[in-house]
Design an enzyme around this catalytic site. Structure first.
Site, mmCIF file in Angstrom:
data_model
loop_
_atom_site.group_PDB
_atom_site.id
_atom_site.type_symbol
_atom_site.label_atom_id
_atom_site.label_comp_id
_atom_site.label_asym_id
_atom_site.label_seq_id
_atom_site.Cartn_x
_atom_site.Cartn_y
_atom_site.Cartn_z
ATOM 1 N N CYS A 19 5.211 -7.167 8.117
ATOM 2 C CA CYS A 19 6.160 -6.651 9.123
ATOM 3 C C CYS A 19 6.326 -7.701 10.210
ATOM 4 C CB CYS A 19 5.636 -5.352 9.729
ATOM 5 S SG CYS A 19 6.779 -4.622 10.926
ATOM 6 N N CYS A 59 -1.831 -2.987 14.750
ATOM 7 C CA CYS A 59 -1.466 -2.690 13.360
ATOM 8 C C CYS A 59 -1.896 -3.785 12.388
ATOM 9 C CB CYS A 59 0.040 -2.491 13.294
ATOM 10 S SG CYS A 59 0.651 -2.274 11.621
ATOM 11 N N GLU A 93 0.822 -1.203 0.000
ATOM 12 C CA GLU A 93 0.000 0.000 0.000
ATOM 13 C C GLU A 93 0.854 1.250 0.000
ATOM 14 O OE1 GLU A 93 -2.738 -0.050 3.241
ATOM 15 O OE2 GLU A 93 -3.362 -2.082 2.745
ATOM 16 N N CYS A 122 -2.275 1.992 7.222
ATOM 17 C CA CYS A 122 -1.632 1.083 6.286
ATOM 18 C C CYS A 122 -1.833 -0.371 6.675
ATOM 19 C CB CYS A 122 -0.164 1.423 6.141
ATOM 20 S SG CYS A 122 0.045 2.440 4.697
HETATM 21 N N1 SAH Z 1 7.027 0.426 11.308
HETATM 22 C C1 SAH Z 1 7.124 1.812 11.450
HETATM 23 C C2 SAH Z 1 6.499 2.587 10.322
HETATM 24 C C3 SAH Z 1 5.215 2.058 9.770
HETATM 25 S S1 SAH Z 1 3.828 2.172 10.826
HETATM 26 C C4 SAH Z 1 6.555 2.253 12.789
HETATM 27 O O1 SAH Z 1 5.968 1.435 13.470
HETATM 28 O O2 SAH Z 1 6.744 3.411 13.138
HETATM 29 C C5 SAH Z 1 3.467 3.911 10.716
HETATM 30 C C6 SAH Z 1 2.729 4.473 11.914
HETATM 31 O O3 SAH Z 1 1.375 4.006 11.930
HETATM 32 C C7 SAH Z 1 3.336 4.096 13.249
HETATM 33 O O4 SAH Z 1 3.381 5.218 14.089
HETATM 34 C C8 SAH Z 1 2.356 3.072 13.762
HETATM 35 O O5 SAH Z 1 2.438 2.936 15.135
HETATM 36 C C9 SAH Z 1 1.044 3.643 13.251
HETATM 37 N N2 SAH Z 1 -0.074 2.711 13.230
HETATM 38 C C10 SAH Z 1 -0.124 1.437 12.853
HETATM 39 N N3 SAH Z 1 -1.352 0.924 12.973
HETATM 40 C C11 SAH Z 1 -2.124 1.923 13.447
HETATM 41 C C12 SAH Z 1 -3.508 2.034 13.790
HETATM 42 N N4 SAH Z 1 -4.328 1.009 13.665
HETATM 43 N N5 SAH Z 1 -3.955 3.222 14.241
HETATM 44 C C13 SAH Z 1 -3.119 4.289 14.373
HETATM 45 N N6 SAH Z 1 -1.821 4.241 14.067
HETATM 46 C C14 SAH Z 1 -1.321 3.072 13.618
HETATM 47 FE FE1 SF4 Z 2 5.410 -3.069 11.954
HETATM 48 FE FE2 SF4 Z 2 2.958 -2.061 12.116
HETATM 49 FE FE3 SF4 Z 2 4.473 -2.200 14.286
HETATM 50 FE FE4 SF4 Z 2 5.104 -0.434 12.372
HETATM 51 S S1 SF4 Z 2 3.254 -0.444 13.611
HETATM 52 S S2 SF4 Z 2 6.497 -1.842 13.449
HETATM 53 S S3 SF4 Z 2 4.469 -1.613 10.548
HETATM 54 S S4 SF4 Z 2 3.706 -3.955 13.094
#
Ligand code: SAH
Ligand code: SF4
Length: 354
Positions: free
Chosen positions: A117, A124, A92, A342
């Protein structure tokens, strides 16, 4: 003969290939510009390179544009793309437009760095699916090229201005490819996106945070904090067991000492953690850090059990931090009507295929 992915090659690498196949060096610059700056998707579109030279290049270089499987447009203009890679995996990618009044418009792409991941955070959608593989340099860069190509069909002058590495995957666990991709995206003969307009988001891979500061002090850092106490954070982000908060905070200090850049600390709020005690713990934890806190209401993902707190709780949470002298913002929510968190679009699509 082994071929290289064209979109992952630097101009110097293309010059080397030119020399091997007996072409003039300037052909490498032309090729680089077609692919990286003009965002073309096929050899045939490279008008100033003759058919025989294109043929010679294509025996050494493969060109795999990403295939758009889906596009969703939000009412606020956010567009979300699901792209298929050449081995059938999907990723995505999101484009967010922010119209500005005085300076130029900002067009930010949220880039993925892995398929799935391995970290497995509790809230997530990407983490729920597990890890499949790292993206190649060409696939990371390709997302920005293909989105540019798409939008230019409607607006020929379109330029991506900012990048956030906040898509699928943990960028610092695909470190070498990430750094090479950033370098390519920054080239003046490419998309020319300033390093200072790029932000890498991490769940806290401590050694790589320090390495990033040393290798590339220009790019911005966002740290997905989400909790200020180890026992709570262990449950949300399993990586915290390996690199607990004390180590993470030290790494953040070191990052700002080297880069002089302010870190964004991301905090997703749920009905569980949006309490004043949590806010107070957060203020204590971040005391002395050169940072900014960004509060985001969690995006509810089926199967995670996470829910959004009411707006009043969020306001109170922000107030506690502000009273402690911290810089706080509540993230402008974008694209919530199209599942912009995402991993959600991919999950939905794979679910339909089953
Ligand atoms: N792996 C990296 C970058 C990708 S995730 C990280 O974890 O930072 C990007 C952002 O989206 C991160 O801050 C993560 O905590 C947030 N995120 C993931 N799932 C989410 C959700 N369901 N609601 C809000 N933020 C979320
Ligand atoms: Fe991986 Fe999602 Fe955690 Fe970011 S928020 S580290 S993408 S599992």
């Amino acid at each position: 003969m082994e071929t290289r992915e064209l979109r992952g090659c630097s101009e110097d690498e293309l010059i080397e290939i030119c020399e091997k196949i007996g072409l003039k060096r300037f052909r490498a610059s032309q090729l680089f510009q077609w692919v990286q700056q003009k965002a073309v998707r096929t050899w045939e579109e490279m008008k100033n390179i003759g058919a025989s030279d294109r043929q010679a290049f294509s025996s050494r270089l493969s060109l795999y544009p990403l295939e758009k499987v889906r596009e969703q447009r939000s009412k606020d203009g956010t567009r979300k793309y699901l792209f298929r890679l050449d081995d059938g995996e999907t990723i995505e990618c999101v484009l967010m437009d922010y119209a500005r009044t005085r300076s130029r418009d900002r067009h930010t792409v949220c880039v993925s760095t892995q398929v799935g991941c391995a970290v497995g955070c509790a809230f997530c959608a990407t983490g729920l699916e597990g890890f499949r593989r790292n993206l190649t340099v060409a696939e990371i860069v390709g997302q920005v090229i293909d989105i540019t190509h798409e939008v230019r069909q409607e607006d020929p002058d379109f330029q991506v201005t900012n990048l956030v590495f906040m898509g699928m995957g943990e960028p610092l666990l695909n470190y070498d490819h990430l750094l090479q991709a950033i370098h390519l995206l920054n080239q003046s003969k490419g998309l020319n996106i300033g390093m200072r307009r790029m932000t890498i988001s991490t769940c806290g891979v401590v050694p790589r945070i320090i390495q990033l500061a040393k290798d590339n002090p220009q790019v911005g850092l966002a740290v997905s904090l989400h909790a200020a106490q180890d026992d709570v954070r262990n449950e949300l982000i399993p990586m915290n067991r390996r690199y607990p908060l004390s180590q993470l905070m030290e790494a953040c200090q070191e990052y700002t000492e080297i880069t002089h850049r302010r870190i964004t600390f991301e905090v997703a709020l749920t009905t569980e953690n949006a309490r004043p005690e949590e806010a107070e713990a957060l203020a204590r934890l971040l005391k002395g850090q050169f940072g900014h806190v960004n509060l985001i209401p969690v995006n509810p993902v089926a199967g995670t059990g996470m829910e959004r707190p009411n707006p009043e709780l969020m306001r109170k949470f922000a107030q506690v931090l502000e009273d402690a002298g911290m810089s706080v913002s509540s993230r402008e929510e974008r694209g919530t009507d199209i599942d912009a968190a995402c991993g959600q679009l991919r999950r939905q699509w794979e679910g339909e295929l089953k």
